[in-house]
Design a protein around this motif. Structure first.
Motif, mmCIF file in Angstrom:
data_model
loop_
_atom_site.group_PDB
_atom_site.id
_atom_site.type_symbol
_atom_site.label_atom_id
_atom_site.label_comp_id
_atom_site.label_asym_id
_atom_site.label_seq_id
_atom_site.Cartn_x
_atom_site.Cartn_y
_atom_site.Cartn_z
ATOM 1 N N LEU A 389 0.853 -1.167 0.000
ATOM 2 C CA LEU A 389 0.000 0.000 0.000
ATOM 3 C C LEU A 389 0.899 1.229 0.000
ATOM 4 O O LEU A 389 2.048 1.175 0.472
ATOM 5 N N THR A 390 0.369 2.337 -0.505
ATOM 6 C CA THR A 390 1.082 3.594 -0.423
ATOM 7 C C THR A 390 0.136 4.641 0.136
ATOM 8 O O THR A 390 -0.986 4.816 -0.352
ATOM 9 N N ASN A 391 0.552 5.250 1.226
ATOM 10 C CA ASN A 391 -0.251 6.236 1.945
ATOM 11 C C ASN A 391 -1.621 5.671 2.322
ATOM 12 O O ASN A 391 -2.639 6.368 2.280
ATOM 13 N N GLY A 392 -1.626 4.340 2.691
ATOM 14 C CA GLY A 392 -2.839 3.686 3.147
ATOM 15 C C GLY A 392 -3.744 3.194 2.048
ATOM 16 O O GLY A 392 -4.810 2.617 2.331
ATOM 17 N N VAL A 423 4.556 7.299 2.187
ATOM 18 C CA VAL A 423 4.664 6.231 3.178
ATOM 19 C C VAL A 423 4.114 4.962 2.540
ATOM 20 O O VAL A 423 2.985 4.951 2.018
ATOM 21 N N TYR A 424 4.935 3.896 2.593
ATOM 22 C CA TYR A 424 4.540 2.628 2.002
ATOM 23 C C TYR A 424 4.222 1.654 3.134
ATOM 24 O O TYR A 424 4.900 1.637 4.175
ATOM 25 N N GLN A 425 3.161 0.858 2.931
ATOM 26 C CA GLN A 425 2.784 -0.182 3.898
ATOM 27 C C GLN A 425 2.952 -1.549 3.246
ATOM 28 O O GLN A 425 2.540 -1.750 2.101
ATOM 29 N N CYS A 426 3.561 -2.470 4.014
ATOM 30 C CA CYS A 426 3.689 -3.861 3.573
ATOM 31 C C CYS A 426 2.807 -4.712 4.459
ATOM 32 O O CYS A 426 2.901 -4.650 5.682
ATOM 33 N N ASN A 427 1.955 -5.557 3.858
ATOM 34 C CA ASN A 427 1.057 -6.439 4.593
ATOM 35 C C ASN A 427 1.383 -7.880 4.219
ATOM 36 O O ASN A 427 1.305 -8.257 3.045
ATOM 37 N N ASN A 438 4.931 0.085 8.267
ATOM 38 C CA ASN A 438 5.051 1.355 7.553
ATOM 39 C C ASN A 438 6.522 1.669 7.326
ATOM 40 O O ASN A 438 7.343 1.514 8.240
ATOM 41 N N ALA A 439 6.847 2.140 6.139
ATOM 42 C CA ALA A 439 8.204 2.614 5.833
ATOM 43 C C ALA A 439 8.072 3.779 4.864
ATOM 44 O O ALA A 439 7.412 3.655 3.828
ATOM 45 N N PHE A 440 8.699 4.895 5.204
ATOM 46 C CA PHE A 440 8.553 6.053 4.307
ATOM 47 C C PHE A 440 9.777 6.192 3.424
ATOM 48 O O PHE A 440 10.875 5.711 3.730
#
Length: 1183
Positions: A389-392, A423-427, A438-440
Motif C-alpha cells: 500500500l502507499t499512503n494507506g 509512506v509505504y505499507q507492507c502487509n 510502515n516505511a517512508f
C-alpha cells in the motif's frame, strides 16, 4: 563539556566498514531530525486484539511523529469513524488517541469493532494495525441441581467443571467452602479443561464441598459452581438392607473395588491430534485411572524431547514445550503404567505459524536523483502473501510514480524527486494472522549535521571497549572520518571498528588510548565535525576474596573482601545473600570490608557475594557458607518381618545438616527386665536405612536409631513399637563358677548369675551338681532359685570336687555346663619344716635352708614358707629392752631363702613355718646364729673447743653403731692458707677409749681442716669433718688497733668513703635515667662455682665436686655456734623382701633390693665437710 560514563556491557555486534563509510542504503541507523520535513511515523498504538474492561472508559491509542505534525483520522469496521458526531468519543490534543467515555453512560458492547488509525501530512500517510475492540465477559454458571455422587472405594471419578465461556478464558481451580485449595496428587489432579480427575477414590475423598471456581482476571471477578457432594463407600459398609434398596445405577460406576491396569480418562482412544502456533506453549495432557495409581511418562516417537524447553506439570500428566517451532511437529506418546499393566496414547502435533518477519521494510532518506530499495520479506505456515500500500491505499490504486517499480516483496526506486516522498505499507498475511509495517521514502537535500553533543568526555576502564559516538545526518548520506589529536592522521580499520551509525569503537582501550578524538562528516552540500575526549581508568579488582566456610550451627563466621580501585573513582561495597539483600537482622554486621554473621542458623546456609561498584565497572566475588550440625534424629521407625529370633527395622533419616551421615547406631530397650535402659545392638553404614536384627527369647524389645556424622551424634529417634519374643530354654550357663570351702567341713559353690536378658524365659533357676574328684560317687544335684551361692556341708577337709552349675527355666535346660574343679575347706598345716640350718654369708646377710613338709600335712593350698627371726642380744651391749620379730615369706614350695639387712656383730634366733590358705602351721625348732663384725658408723659428733694461739681441743662421741669392737680412732688434719690451698696432711692414731684430744704447737691465726673416723677389726668406718682457726697474736692485734687510730689512716678511710658515696650517687642517677648498673649481672654471670646455696627445705649443705675436695669452705659458710657436727643416723635398716609382713625374696631366695647411703670419703680421695666455720671464726680470720 559533559561526562559520558560507559557502563560495563558487552560489545555491540558490529559491521566492519572501510575508512570512508558509504552508508547510502543503511537508513535504519539514521534518524531524521524532527526539524526537517518528513512523512508520518506511527510510534505507539493499541494491541491488535484489545480486550477492554466494560466498567472503564475505552482508550484506543495512536501516536505518530512527522514534519509538519500529522493529522489523524479513524475507520471503524472499514468505514470512516466520525468522532465529532458521537459526544462520548473525543481525540486527545496533538494525538490520534481516542477516548470513549462509557463510565457514566453508554455501553462497551456498542463500541465493539475493528478500528484503524491514519496519520497524514503533506509527505504521506501512515496507518495503524487493525485494532479489534472487545469487552471482557465473566458470565455466571447456569443453574443446575447436583445430586450426591455415591461411589465405591477404588473406582475412578471425574468431577466436571464446565465453566462458562468468558473473554478472556477464565483460570480454573477447585476449593472447599473455606476457600482452601483441595489437595492434589498423582491420584487426584485437575485437567486442562478444569475437570477434577480421581484415578481411584479413597474414603478420605468423601466431602460435600467440591467447588469449581473460575477467576476472570480482566475484570477481577471469581464465579463459583454449585458444590458437588461425594460419598465413598467400602463394600463392608454396605449392609444387606442398603444393598437391597439401592440399584446398581445409584452407584457411580458398576465395578467393585478391585485392582486393575491403567485406562486413559483423557484423551480418549489410542491417538489424537493437536495443532499449535509457533512461539506458543505446546501443552499435551494424559490422565489415567487404575489401581494402584498409574504413573505417566512422555516420549517423542520420532526424536528427542527438547532439553531446555520441556517442562512437566500436574505430576507429569501435562507436558509443556515452550517457544514451540515447526521442528517440534511430530508424534508424542504418553504411557500410563502400574504394577498390573500399561496403556499408551499417541498425539500427533502440527505446528503452524502466523506470519513473522524475515526482513521488515525500513525508512529511506534519499537525495534528489538517488536510487533506493524497500524490501518486505516474511515467513509463516502456510507461507504468507505480500501486498503493498502507499499512503494507506493499495498500490494498484495509487497514482503512478515513474521512479518506483514493484517486484513482489521489493520496491525499486530510481532517480527520485521530492514528489516521490510517501509512506509505504507492507502487509504479510495468512490464515493465522497478518503483519503490517510502515516505511517512508523521504527525498531531502541537506548538508551534514552532527547530532551528538559536542565535547563529550568519556570514561572507560582499561582493557575494555570504548564506544565514541558521532551520530550524524545529511542527504545525500555523508561520509565520516575519525582523527586522534589535533594533528593526527585518519584512523585505520586494523585497530578500530567503525560502526554504520558513526560510532568509533576501540575494542581494547589502553592507557595510551586516552586523548581527544575528532569525527568529520561530509557530503556534497557541506561538512561538520565534533570533538570527544576519552579518559582511561584502572579496573576495580578484588584482591582478597571471601573464602568457602563450613561452620556449625550456633557459631559465627567472618567473610573478608578487600578491593583495589582507581583512586579517581568512588567505590561502594555491597554484600548480597543468594543475590539478594542481606536480612534485616542484628546478627549480620558489615564493617568496612568484612561481613560478620553471629549465632548462625540453617537459614544462613547460602552464597554470599561482595559487590564492588564504581561509576564505570562492577566486580564481585562469592563464597559459600555451609552450615553444618549433628544430624536430626531419624523418624518413622517401622518393624517388619517379625520372626521368633529376628526382626527387620527400617527408618527414615533426618536432615543430615550438610554433613553426610556416616553411620546409624541401633539401640534396644528390654522393657521386661531393664525398662528405661538402652543397650547397643549394632551399627550400619549411613547409606543403609534397613537392618535385620537378631533377637533373644523372652525379651520385650523396643528400638531406637541414632544418626552419626562428622560433627557428632544426633538425638535418639522416637522409640519403635514393642515386640515381645517367645520364651525358650536358656542358651548360656552361669559363668565364674568356683568351689571353695569356707570351713574345713564344707564346700561353697558360687557363680555369676545370668542377667534377665539371658534367662530366655520365666522361672529362671540353677541346677547345682557336685561329687568328689577322686571317688566313685554319683553326682549330687540340687535345684536352687535365682541365687549365686550354694553351700555343701559335711565334706572332708581339703578334698578336690568336680562342680557344675546349669541354668534352667520353665521351658527347659541350658546346654550341659562345663565342669570345674574345686576344693572343700582348708585347715591349718599339721607339721613344721625340719632340718633347718643357717649359713651366715656376711655381716648383714644370711642364708636359711629347710626340708619341706609332706604335702598331705599341709591340708590346704600351699602358699609358701614363713621365717620369723629376731635379734637376741648385741655382743657389745648385753641388755635389750625388747625383742622385735621380723618376718619374711617365700612363696611356693621353697627349701631355702636369704635374710638381708642383718645387723653386724649381733646374735639372732629364727624358726620356719609352712603357710596355706587357712594360716600358719607349727614353728620349727629355733635356730641361733651370730653375724660377724662390720665397719662402724661415723662418730656421733666432732666439736672443737678452746682455741688458742697454737692449740685446739677436739671432743667427740663414739659411733652410734660400732658394728663390732672399736680398736682405734684416726684423726687427720691439714692447714689451709689464705688462697685456700691445703697444706701437708698429719695422721694421728687415737685410742678407742678416748673422747677428747688437745692438739698443740699449731700455727697462730691459721685455719685447719680435720677428718675423723673410728675403726674395728673389719675396717674403717665413715668419717666426719670439721674446720677451725687458731686465735690471733695479741701484739699484732695491738698494732692493728694502733694503725686504725692514726690520723693518716682515718683520712684515707674518709677519702675512700667519699669516693664510694660519689659512685653511689652516679649509679642512682643512671638508674633513674633508665640505665642498668651491671655489677650484679656480672657477679651473677661469673659466680664462683665453689659457693653453693644452702637448701632451705632440709637444712643440708651442698657437696663439693671431686676437683675441689681439698679446698675449704668460703667465708660465707656457716656452722652451728657450738661448733658441733651431728652425723645422721646411718644404721642399716632391714629391707623386707618377702611377701609377709616385712619383706620379699625372689623365688630362689635371693635378695631383691640393695642398700643405699652416703659415706664420707678419705681425705686423699678429696672428701671434705660441707660445713663452714662459725661467725666468730670468720671474724678472726679477717685480717
Amino acid at each position: 563539556m559533559q561526562l559520558k560514563i560507559m557502563p560495563p556491557k558487552k560489545s555491540l555486534s558490529v559491521c566492519r566498514a572501510s575508512l570512508i563509510l558509504f552508508l547510502c542504503q543503511v537508513m535504519n541507523a539514521l534518524e531524521v531530525p524532527l526539524d526537517l520535513v518528513q512523512p508520518p511515523t506511527i510510534i505507539h498504538q493499541s494491541p491488535k486484539d484489545y480486550i477492554i474492561d466494560p466498567r472503564e472508559n475505552i482508550e484506543i491509542q495512536c501516536e505518530a511523529k512527522g514534519k509538519p505534525p500529522p493529522s489523524f483520522s479513524w475507520t471503524r469496521n472499514g468505514t470512516h469513524f466520525d468522532i465529532d458526531k458521537d459526544p462520548l468519543v473525543k481525540m486527545l490534543p496533538n494525538s490520534g488517541t481516542l477516548v470513549i467515555s462509557i463510565t457514566i453512560e453508554g455501553k462497551a458492547e456498542a463500541y465493539e469493532g475493528v478500528y484503524q488509525c491514519t496519520a497524514r501530512n503533506e509527505r504521506g500517510a501512515a496507518i495503524s494495525n487493525n485494532i479489534v475492540i472487545r469487552p471482557s465477559r465473566s458470565p455466571l454458571w447456569t443453574k443446575e441441581k447436583l445430586e450426591q455422587i455415591t461411589i465405591l472405594k477404588g473406582q475412578s471419578l471425574v468431577l466436571p467443571c464446565r465453566p462458562p465461556l468468558g473473554l478472556p478464558p477464565p483460570i480454573i481451580f477447585w476449593m472447599d467452602n473455606s476457600f482452601q485449595r483441595l489437595p492434589q496428587s498423582e491420584r487426584v489432579s485437575q485437567g486442562l479443561n478444569g475437570d477434577l480427575y480421581f484415578s481411584n477414590v479413597l474414603p478420605e475423598d468423601t466431602r460435600e464441598d467440591y467447588i469449581c471456581y473460575a477467576r476472570f482476571n480482566h475484570t477481577q471477578t471469581i464465579q463459583q459452581k454449585q458444590p458437588i457432594s461425594v460419598k465413598v463407600h467400602s463394600m463392608d459398609e454396605l449392609n444387606d438392607t442398603i444393598t437391597a434398596n439401592l440399584s446398581d445405577s445409584e452407584f457411580y460406576g458398576a465395578k467393585s473395588y478391585i485392582e486393575r491396569p491403567p485406562k486413559l480418562l483423557t484423551p480418549e482412544g489410542q491417538t489424537s491430534h493437536k495443532e499449535e502456533l509457533r512461539e506458543n506453549v505446546l501443552s499435551l495432557e494424559c490422565i489415567a485411572e487404575g489401581l494402584p495409581t498409574p504413573s505417566i511418562n512422555w516420549t517423542k516417537v520420532d526424536g528427542e524431547l527438547p532439553v531446555n524447553r520441556t517442562f512437566y506439570k500436574n505430576f507429569k500428566k501435562t507436558l509443556n514445550i515452550i517457544h514451540v517451532s515447526e521442528a517440534d511437529s511430530g508424534k508424542y506418546k504418553c504411557t500410563a503404567r502400574n504394577s498390573l499393566g500399561f496403556v499408551e496414547h499417541t498425539i500427533s502435533v502440527t505446528v503452524k505459524a502466523a506470519p513473522y518477519w524475515i526482513t521488515a521494510p525500513r525508512n529511506l532518506v534519499l537525495s534528489p536523483g538517488e536510487d533506493g530499495t524497500l524490501i518486505c520479506r516474511a515467513n509463516g505456515n502456510p507461507k504468507p502473501s505480500i501486498s503493498w500500500l502507499t499512503n494507506g491505499v493499495p498500490i494498484e490504486m495509487a497514482p503512478d510514480d515513474p521512479s518506483r517499480k514493484i517486484d513482489g516483496d521489493t520496491i525499486l526506486f530510481s532517480d527520485v524527486q521530492e514528489s516521490s516522498s510517501a509512506v509505504y505499507q507492507c502487509n504479510a498475511s495468512n490464515e493465522y494472522g497478518y503483519l503490517l509495517a510502515n516505511a517512508f521514502v523521504n527525498v531531502l537535500a541537506e548538508p551534514p549535521r552532527i547530532l551528538t553533543e559536542a565535547n563529550l568526555r568519556y570514561q572507560v576502564i582499561s582493557d575494555r571497549p570504548a564506544m565514541l559516538d558521532c551520530a550524524f545526518f545529511g542527504s545525500p548520506i555523508p561520509t565520516i572520518e575519525w582523527f586522534k589529536g589535533t594533528k593526527g592522521s585518519v584512523l585505520q580499520e586494523d585497530t578500530y571498528v567503525f560502526h554504520d551509525n558513526g560510532t568509533l569503537e576501540i575494542p581494547v582501550a589502553q592507557k595510551d588510548s586516552a586523548g581527544t578524538y575528532t569525527c568529520v562528516v561530509r557530503n556534497k552540500l557541506g561538512m561538520a565535525k565534533n570533538d570527544v575526549h576519552l579518559e582511561i581508568k584502572d579496573p576495580t579488582r578484588i584482591i582478597k576474596q571471601p573464602e568457602y566456610k563450613v561452620v556449625q550451627r550456633g557459631g559465627k563466621v567472618s567473610f573478608e573482601c578487600t578491593v583495589k580501585h582507581d583512586p579517581t573513582l568512588i567505590t561502594t561495597l555491597t554484600w548480597l545473600k543468594d543475590n539478594g539483600e542481606l536480612p534485616n537482622d542484628g546478627r549480620f554486621s558489615v564493617d568496612n570490608d568484612h561481613l560478620l554473621i553471629m549465632n548462625i542458623s540453617d537459614e544462613d546456609d547460602a552464597t554470599y557475594t561482595c559487590v564492588a561498584n564504581t561509576s564505570l565497572d562492577m566486580v564481585s566475588a562469592s563464597a559459600m557458607l555451609r552450615v553444618v550440625d549433628r544430624p536430626n534424629p531419624p523418624f518413622d521407625l517401622e518393624l517388619t518381618s517379625l520372626l521368633e529370633r529376628s526382626v527387620q527395622l527400617s527408618w527414615i533419616p533426618g536432615d543430615e545438616n550438610n554433613s553426610p551421615i556416616t553411620d546409624f547406631i541401633i539401640e534396644y530397650e528390654d522393657a521386661l527386665h531393664e525398662p528405661g535402659i538402652w543397650h547397643y545392638q549394632t551399627d550400619v553404614p549411613g547409606t543403609q536405612t534397613t537392618v535385620e536384627l537378631k533377637l533373644s527369647p523372652y525379651v520385650k524389645y523396643s528400638f531406637r536409631v541414632i544418626a552419626v556424622n562428622s560433627i557428632g551424634r544426633s538425638l535418639p529417634s522416637e522409640a519403635s513399637e514393642y515386640y515381645m519374643t517367645k520364651a525358650a530354654e536358656p542358651e548360656e550357663n552361669p559363668t565364674a563358677v568356683e568351689g571353695i570351702g569356707s570351713e574345713p567341713d564344707n564346700l561353697v559353690i558360687t557363680w555369676q548369675p545370668l542377667k534377665g536378658f539371658d534367662s530366655n524365659g520365666p522361672g529362671l533357676q540353677y541346677k547345682v551338681s557336685w561329687r568328689q574328684k577322686d571317688g566313685d560317687d554319683e553326682w549330687t544335684s540340687v535345684v536352687v532359685a535365682n541365687v549365686s551361692k550354694y553351700i555343701v556341708s559335711g565334706t572332708p577337709t581339703f578334698v578336690p570336687y568336680l562342680v557344675k552349675v546349669q541354668a534352667l527355666n520353665d521351658v527347659g535346660f541350658a546346654p550341659e555346663p562345663m565342669i570345674i574343679i574345686g576344693h572343700s575347706g582348708e585347715d591349718l598345716p599339721m607339721v613344721a619344716p625340719s632340718n633347718v640350718h643357717v649359713n651366715v654369708v656376711n655381716s648383714t646377710l644370711a642364708e636359711v635352708h629347710w626340708e619341706p613338709v609332706p604335702p598331705k600335712s599341709v591340708r590346704g593350698h600351699l602358699k609358701g614358707y614363713r621365717i620369723y627371726y629376731w635379734k637376741v642380744k648385741n655382743s657389745s651391749k648385753r641388755n635389750r629392752r625388747h625383742v622385735e620379730k621380723k618376718i619374711l615369706t617365700f612363696s611356693g614350695n621353697k627349701t631355702h631363702g636369704m635374710l638381708p639387712g642383718l645387723e653386724p656383730f649381733s646374735h639372732y634366733t629364727l624358726n620356719v613355718r609352712v603357710v596355706n590358705g587357712k594360716g600358719e602351721g607349727p614353728a620349727s625348732v629355733d635356730q641361733v646364729f651370730n653375724t660377724p663384725e662390720g665397719v662402724p658408723s661415723a662418730p656421733l659428733f666432732l666439736k672443737i673447743v678452746n682455741p688458742t694461739l697454737d692449740s685446739l681441743t677436739l671432743e667427740w662421741d663414739p659411733p652410734s653403731h660400732p658394728n663390732g669392737i672399736l680398736t682405734a680412732y684416726t684423726l687427720k688434719f691439714q692447714p689451709i692458707n689464705s688462697t685456700h690451698e691445703l697444706g701437708p696432711l698429719v695422721d694421728l692414731k687415737i685410742a678407742a677409749n678416748m673422747t677428747s684430744l688437745v692438739l698443740r704447737n699449731l700455727s697462730y691465726s691459721t685455719r685447719y681442716k680435720f677428718y675423723f673416723y673410728a675403726q674395728t677389726s673389719a675396717g674403717s668406718g665413715s668419717q666426719i669433718t670439721e674446720e677451725a682457726v687458731t686465735t690471733v697474736d695479741e701484739a699484732m692485734a695491738s698494732r692493728q688497733v694502733d694503725i686504725a687510730t692514726q690520723g693518716w689512716f682515718i683520712g684515707l678511710m674518709c677519702a675512700v668513703a667519699l669516693l664510694i658515696l660519689i659512685l653511689l650517687i652516679v649509679c642512682f642517677i643512671r638508674r633513674n635515667k633508665g640505665g642498668k648498673y651491671p655489677v650484679k649481672e656480672k657477679e651473677d654471670a661469673h659466680a664462683d662455682p665453689e659457693i653453693q646455696p644452702m637448701k632451705e627445705d632440709d637444712g643440708t649443705f651442698g657437696e663439693y665436686s671431686d676437683a675441689e675436695d681439698h679446698k675449704p669452705l668460703k667465708k660465707g659458710s656457716r656452722t652451728p655456734s657450738d661448733r658441733t657436727v651431728k652425723k645422721e643416723d646411718s644404721d642399716d635398716s632391714l629391707v623386707d623382701y618377702g611377701e609377709g609382713v616385712n619383706g620379699q625374696f625372689n623365688e630362689d631366695g635371693s635378695f631383691i633390693g640393695q642398700y643405699s647411703g652416703k659415706k664420707e670419703k678419705e681425705p686423699a680421695e678429696g672428701n671434705e665437710s660441707s660445713e663452714a666455720p662459725s661467725p666468730v671464726n670468720a671474724m678472726n680470720s679477717f685480717v
